[in-house]
Design a protein around this motif. Structure first.
Motif, PDB file in Angstrom:
ATOM      1  N   LEU B  60      30.286  51.529  40.937  1.00 48.97           N
ATOM      2  CA  LEU B  60      31.495  51.164  40.210  1.00 48.97           C
ATOM      3  C   LEU B  60      32.552  50.727  41.201  1.00 48.97           C
ATOM      4  O   LEU B  60      33.146  51.549  41.899  1.00 48.97           O
ATOM      5  CB  LEU B  60      32.005  52.341  39.364  1.00 48.97           C
ATOM      6  N   LEU B  62      36.001  48.693  41.446  1.00 49.19           N
ATOM      7  CA  LEU B  62      37.052  48.128  40.598  1.00 49.19           C
ATOM      8  C   LEU B  62      37.359  46.684  40.952  1.00 49.19           C
ATOM      9  O   LEU B  62      37.770  45.915  40.099  1.00 49.19           O
ATOM     10  CB  LEU B  62      38.327  48.960  40.732  1.00 49.19           C
ATOM     11  N   ASN B  63      37.186  46.312  42.244  1.00 53.16           N
ATOM     12  CA  ASN B  63      37.515  44.933  42.606  1.00 53.16           C
ATOM     13  C   ASN B  63      36.341  43.988  42.375  1.00 53.16           C
ATOM     14  O   ASN B  63      36.369  42.845  42.781  1.00 53.16           O
ATOM     15  CB  ASN B  63      38.025  44.844  44.043  1.00 53.16           C
ATOM     16  N   MET B  64      35.281  44.485  41.749  1.00 60.30           N
ATOM     17  CA  MET B  64      34.189  43.595  41.345  1.00 60.30           C
ATOM     18  C   MET B  64      33.850  43.876  39.889  1.00 60.30           C
ATOM     19  O   MET B  64      32.781  44.409  39.576  1.00 60.30           O
ATOM     20  CB  MET B  64      32.946  43.855  42.198  1.00 60.30           C
ATOM     21  N   PRO B  65      34.768  43.522  38.996  1.00 58.40           N
ATOM     22  CA  PRO B  65      34.559  43.875  37.586  1.00 58.40           C
ATOM     23  C   PRO B  65      33.293  43.261  37.006  1.00 58.40           C
ATOM     24  O   PRO B  65      32.714  43.798  36.067  1.00 58.40           O
ATOM     25  CB  PRO B  65      35.808  43.349  36.891  1.00 58.40           C
ATOM     26  N   TYR B  66      32.831  42.145  37.592  1.00 54.74           N
ATOM     27  CA  TYR B  66      31.652  41.471  37.050  1.00 54.74           C
ATOM     28  C   TYR B  66      30.374  42.270  37.295  1.00 54.74           C
ATOM     29  O   TYR B  66      29.341  41.998  36.708  1.00 54.74           O
ATOM     30  CB  TYR B  66      31.503  40.062  37.650  1.00 54.74           C
ATOM     31  N   LYS B  69      28.839  48.591  35.516  1.00 49.99           N
ATOM     32  CA  LYS B  69      28.723  49.963  36.031  1.00 49.99           C
ATOM     33  C   LYS B  69      27.256  50.380  36.002  1.00 49.99           C
ATOM     34  O   LYS B  69      26.861  51.279  35.268  1.00 49.99           O
ATOM     35  CB  LYS B  69      29.577  50.884  35.155  1.00 49.99           C
ATOM     36  N   LEU B 281      38.504  51.049  46.494  1.00 49.36           N
ATOM     37  CA  LEU B 281      38.235  50.986  45.061  1.00 49.36           C
ATOM     38  C   LEU B 281      36.745  51.116  44.761  1.00 49.36           C
ATOM     39  O   LEU B 281      36.240  50.586  43.791  1.00 49.36           O
ATOM     40  CB  LEU B 281      38.762  49.664  44.468  1.00 49.36           C
TER      41      LEU B 281
END
Lengths: 444, 315
Positions: B60, B62-66, B69, B281
């Motif tokens: 997970l 956060l700076n790679m939302p693509y 999870k 993140l």
């Protein structure tokens, strides 16, 4: 009593065990359970007054709240609440990460550090601003800060005020010795060597060499000023070059020489500035903010200070300055009406009028080229004129969404080199590999 | 029930029923009374712990939302086992924990024995001893950071004046002295806590035991070894347990004094976990680091409770 002690023991034990994890989990909760979007798209725009919340770190100049008032007067129907954040940049970063990752909408416009736009942009936390500004409008800004706000071809913030590394020198000592301020690294070393001890000084140079963000800013000026670089525009690591090795060798040699205080590897901004304003050093590498401190009451070098760009390395051509400064970003999760109001606010804050006001009343470095020739700005800050070239050439730190990791790799490896734990070429090899690995992982 | 009633007299059956009902009601009441506490613990302790463990098995960032999870199993733990920085931070943590707790124990014990005696002004001395403990950690860390300053610090000034050093040292600037500077700060700050807990243990030893020993002709040293040490042991072990756990999770002192430097030689596990979570993140790896810290803390507690028997009833 026995029983009491036992109960107390076990409950205290349980508590301390819990706090181990809870401390870390608190920050995770928002990520794992995103709150539902709470935007107020339902309400008609014309009917109700729009209230924007604008957050920034502690503002010692007091300029930002005044600008918010000025904006309110010009834009009836839009109210601006100002929200003060913790002073330390890291603390603000963590606060924004917690809020933005949980799609919180309590802040509409936020001041963001120049190193955050790529990270926040890649995380899809900030509104892309390209559609709100024309190319002509953007061309009036200093190029460095705009580049720092641009990631993957999109603009995620607009500069609010800027900052860049400079070399301060003791005018009185250099003039008495009949030397010109240094233009190259060798000149800096030589002058520092010969003039150290003159005029009550103890040291030749002071700067920031603690293991923290400031170290990266310092070492980048040596790397860039010697013709090296960290990343290419298409995100390839190009650290492993003879220029970078030479730059770090020079930086380490200076740090380990007797031209600097022994504790220089623990120095942050305040430590270095104090040594200089106490009259103990001939040179100081610092941000423009040190000017006020050097010229203020209580400074032992008042009226004896000059500024020049950082010196060029032996293999370099142009002096380099690391860009600092703060920018204005818009929370991507707020309603359309609020976004439009937020853009209005940003347009006002970056207008010539507001920028002149901030410069005259707060000594802030304007972000528009033309203002470096503005009479009011120069009357209040005569030294800005000679800084124009520095700001025009100032470069943002590597523009990458994983900048914090890149920065940490550089902090650790460079600190190892300047404290003598490893040679410069080893530091460069390690940085090349570790940053390369990080970028490869990121692409995946 | 009905079948049994043939054997029993009616009265005993009724009484039994009443008793059972009463018991059932009582236990029901107990559950009701305990429920809020259980719920709170579940919500604020159990859920975060389980959630952190669950997160540590996922990727997970956060700076790679693509990325989403995805479940990655023990990948983070495997990666950490080959991570030099992780082992270095674990080593720093253990080194810090061992030496700071050891020094705190020795000093705390000595102070506790001193202020357990009666002398004029004991109240004031006892209060004064507690002052470092009362100062917030961040404040004392800032204070000591300044005292260790190479140019302006009082420690260099003192040591040079009394002739131990002939030049100033950058205490926080070299790998040899930085971790020890932090240990000194921690010892200064938390020895009072140790002293206080041990003092409490000393105070419950009845005075007549010593009198009896004196009558039997025991020397001061014998009294110390045969009476004081064994009787104060439970309190000492409790104090040790808490201090060890606290020291193992040290974050604030290091964060303020060195930020993990020089050359990352003072980074502790908690600092590495916090950096990974909030700066990088990277919540998966950061959670794995938190879980490892948690497991270490569990092991330390287990060691104290089972091996050293921090339990006064099984002494």
């Amino acid at each position: 009593m026995k029983k009491g002690l036992k109960t107390a023991t076990s409950s205290l034990l349980a508590l301390s065990l819990m706090s181990t994890l809870v401390a870390c989990s608190r920050s995770e909760a928002p990520a794992s359970a995103p709150a539902p979007k709470t935007n107020d798209q339902g309400q008609p725009a014309a009917q109700k007054e729009i209230t924007l919340t604008w957050s920034f770190g502690k503002d010692a100049t007091g300029v930002s709240p005044k600008l918010a008032k000025m904006f309110e007067e010009k834009n009836p129907g839009i109210k601006v609440n100002v929200m003060e954040m913790p002073q330390k940049s890291d603390a603000q970063h963590n606060d924004y990460v917690t809020k933005l990752s949980s799609k919180d909408t309590s802040i509409d416009v936020m001041n963001i550090d120049i190193i955050w736009p790529p990270e926040f942009g890649a995380s899809q936390w900030l509104e892309p601003l390209d559609s709100y500004f024309t190319k002509d409008e953007l061309d009036k800004f200093l190029p460095g800060p705009i580049a720092g706000n641009t990631y993957n071809g999109k603009l995620y913030g607009l500069p609010y005020y800027t900052d860049a590394g400079l070399l301060y020198y003791r005018k009185d000592i250099l003039e008495e010795a009949g030397v010109q301020p240094p233009k190259t690294f060798d000149e800096l070393m030589n002058i520092a060597k010969t003039l150290k001890g003159k005029g009550g000084t103890e040291f030749g140079v002071v700067y920031q060499a603690n293991q923290y963000e400031g170290l990266v800013c310092n070492v980048l000026e040596y790397i860039w000023g010697n013709g090296g670089d960290v990343l290419t525009p298409d995100n390839k690591v190009v650290l492993d070059s003879p220029n970078t090795v030479e730059a770090i060798k020079n930086f380490a040699a200076l740090t380990q020489s007797d031209l600097v205080p022994k504790g220089i590897t623990t120095y942050i901004e305040d430590d270095a500035r104090t040594v200089f304003t106490e009259g103990k050093s001939v040179f100081l590498r610092h941000w423009p903010s040190a000017w006020a401190a050097a010229q203020g009451e209580g400074s032992k070098v008042k009226g004896k200070v000059g500024i020049v760009p950082m010196p060029v390395g032996p293999s370099g051509k142009n002096p380099a300055a690391t860009l600092g400064g703060w920018n204005l970003g818009i929370n991507v999760n707020i309603s359309k009406e609020k976004k439009e109001a937020a853009v209005k606010l940003i347009k006002f804050l970056t207008s010539d009028e507001a920028q002149t006001f901030a410069s005259v009343n707060g000594g802030r470095i304007p972000i528009k080229k033309a203002l470096f020739k503005n009479a009011d700005v120069l009357k209040a800050n005569p030294h800005f004129e000679s800084m124009y070239d520095v700001f025009m050439n100032a470069k943002p730190r590597p523009v990458s969404p994983i900048y914090p990791q890149i920065s940490d790799v550089m902090q650790i490896q460079v600190h190892k080199a300047i404290t003598g734990a490893q040679p410069a070429d080893q530091a460069v090899k390690n940085m090349q590999k570790e940053i390369g690995d990080l970028l490869a992982k990121y692409k995946k | 029930m009905e079948g049994n009633s043939a054997v029993m007299t009616k009265e005993t059956a009724a009484a039994g029923k009443k008793l059972l009902n009463g018991r059932r009601q009582e236990s029901l009441l107990a559950y009701v009374l305990v429920a809020p506490a259980m719920l709170t613990i579940g919500l604020f302790a159990l859920y975060p712990i389980l959630n952190t463990i669950w997160l540590s098995l996922h990727e997970l960032k956060l700076n790679m939302p693509y990325l989403g999870k995805p479940f990655v199993g023990f990948t983070h733990y495997a990666a950490l086992s080959g991570d030099v920085r992780f082992w270095a931070s674990l080593w720093n943590t253990l080194y810090f924990t061992f030496f700071s707790v050891l020094l705190e124990l020795v000093l705390g014990f000595a102070i506790a024995i001193l202020i357990n005696r009666s002398f004029v002004g004991r109240g004031i001395v006892r209060a004064a001893v507690l002052v470092p403990w009362a100062i917030p950690t961040v404040v004392s860390a800032m204070m000591w950071k300044f005292m260790f300053n190479d140019q302006l610090g009082v420690i260099n000034d003192l040591l040079v004046k009394i002739g131990i050093l002939d030049h100033y040292i950058a205490w926080l600037g070299s790998r040899e002295t930085a971790l020890w500077s932090i240990i000194v700060t921690d010892v200064w700050k938390t020895t009072p806590f140790m002293a206080l807990l041990i003092l409490a243990g000393l105070q419950v030893i009845p005075a007549d035991i010593y009198e009896a020993a004196k009558v039997d002709g025991a020397t001061r040293l014998q009294q110390m070894i045969r009476i004081t040490v064994p009787l104060v042991k439970p309190a000492v072990l409790v104090a040790l347990l808490f201090r060890t756990l606290d020291a193992f999770r040290v974050f604030d002192i290091v964060f303020v004094m060195t930020g993990g430097g020089p050359a990352n030689s003072t980074e502790t596990l908690s600092m590495y976990a916090q950096t990974t979570l909030m700066r990088y993140l990277d919540f998966g790896k950061g959670s794995a680091l938190s879980v490892i810290t948690f497991v270490c803390v569990l092991l330390i507690s287990f060691f104290y409770i089972k091996v050293l028997k921090v339990d006064i009833e099984k002494r």
